[in-house]
Design an enzyme around this catalytic site. Structure first.
Site, PDB file in Angstrom:
ATOM      1  N   ALA A  70       0.843  -1.195   0.000  1.00 13.85           N
ATOM      2  CA  ALA A  70       0.000   0.000   0.000  1.00 13.85           C
ATOM      3  C   ALA A  70       0.880   1.247   0.000  1.00 13.85           C
ATOM      4  CB  ALA A  70      -0.910  -0.002   1.224  1.00 13.85           C
ATOM      5  N   GLY A 126       0.325  -5.108   0.890  1.00 11.48           N
ATOM      6  CA  GLY A 126      -0.848  -5.119   0.022  1.00 11.48           C
ATOM      7  C   GLY A 126      -0.596  -5.791  -1.311  1.00 11.48           C
ATOM      8  N   GLU A 183      -1.043  -9.371  -0.549  1.00 18.26           N
ATOM      9  CA  GLU A 183      -2.474  -9.576  -0.306  1.00 18.26           C
ATOM     10  C   GLU A 183      -3.239  -9.645  -1.626  1.00 18.26           C
ATOM     11  OE1 GLU A 183      -3.549  -7.639   3.951  1.00 18.26           O
ATOM     12  OE2 GLU A 183      -2.671  -6.246   2.509  1.00 18.26           O
ATOM     13  N   GLU A 219       3.845  -5.562   7.457  1.00 20.12           N
ATOM     14  CA  GLU A 219       3.147  -4.442   8.096  1.00 20.12           C
ATOM     15  C   GLU A 219       3.503  -4.274   9.571  1.00 20.12           C
ATOM     16  OE1 GLU A 219       0.393  -5.647   4.658  1.00 20.12           O
ATOM     17  OE2 GLU A 219       1.764  -6.621   6.053  1.00 20.12           O
TER      18      GLU A 219
END
Length: 259
Positions: A63, A108, A111, A131
């Protein structure tokens, strides 16, 4: 076609191409474009299987931290909700999906790869959910999809440490499903997708639904889901074609039309 995400189709295979230099960081605009690409891949008849690819250098580094670093809880809520929605839309594409991972697939980015049916990685690739090293946890499906893939204990090790996993260990752990030379990853993913693109599309769709929905339910509910998907396929032309072909020609010789 978005600025950072585009869908390209050739010979039945659609490639969802991430292209946001330099790291394919998933910001708010890229999140919206991923959602639109997933919707388009779902709807287009000329897309019968899907490859998700970040290009030859990097899949996605995660992200966009710069967009979120100074946000408060209520400000970050719609951002992570939108990212979950986009990745859920990728997962729900009713066609076989393969993530082709060059370079890094972190946070992300991994993910997103977890939402694909299969993951092919370069021998130089690294994957992980780092993270925790930022004082947060995965928020776009990592704490839920990873344990369903490799089990809680191994997932806790990876999420608690936030360590990056090299390709061969990733294969051994089940984080990826194949490891190939970096120059071959995308071609291998396309080749795998092409195999499924000429297969029994309705049966593949039913199998995907039965697995995805069934693994979110208890065994008896999952068996009911499987049974209904099985029964429904007896209303399709492909089922008649497949069974008649077996009786008349032998195994694996049917030509399916996706009807």
């Amino acid at each position: 076609m978005g600025e950072f995400v585009r869908l390209e189709a050739e010979n039945g295979v659609g490639t969802i191409r991430l292209d946001r230099p330099k790291l394919n960081a998933i910001g708010s605009q890229m999140t919206d474009e991923l959602f639109e690409a997933a919707k388009e891949a779902t709807q287009r008849d000329d897309v019968r299987a899907v490859v998700i690819w970040g290009g030859p250098v990097i899949f996605a580094a995660g992200a966009d931290v710069g967009e979120m670093a100074e946000l408060g809880p209520e400000q970050v809520r719609p951002r992570i909700a939108a990212m979950q929605e986009a990745i859920n839309a990728i997962e729900k594409i009713p066609k076989v999906t393969i993530a082709a991972i060059n370079g890094y697939a972190l946070g992300g980015g991994y993910e997103l790869a977890l939402a694909a049916d299969l993951r092919y990685a370069a021998d130089s690739a690294k994957v992980g959910l780092p993270e925790i090293q930022l004082g947060i946890i995965p928020g776009a499906g990592g704490t839920q999809r990873l344990p369903r893939l490799i089990g809680p204990a191994k997932s806790k090790d990876l999420i608690y440490t936030g360590r990056q996993v090299q390709a061969e260990e990733a294969l051994a752990l089940g984080l990826v499903d194949g490891v190939f030379p970096a120059k071959e990853v995308y071609e291998r993913a396309v080749g795998g997708a092409q195999r499924f693109s000429v297969g029994p599309l309705l049966a593949l769709r039913a199998a995907k639904r039965a697995i995805d929905l069934g693994t979110q339910a208890d065994l008896l509910a999952g068996l009911d889901i499987e049974m209904e998907e099985f029964i429904g396929l007896f209303a399709t032309e492909d089922q008649k074609t497949g069974m008649r072909s077996l009786l008349e020609k032998g195994a694996a010789k049917a030509e399916f039309k996706g009807k």
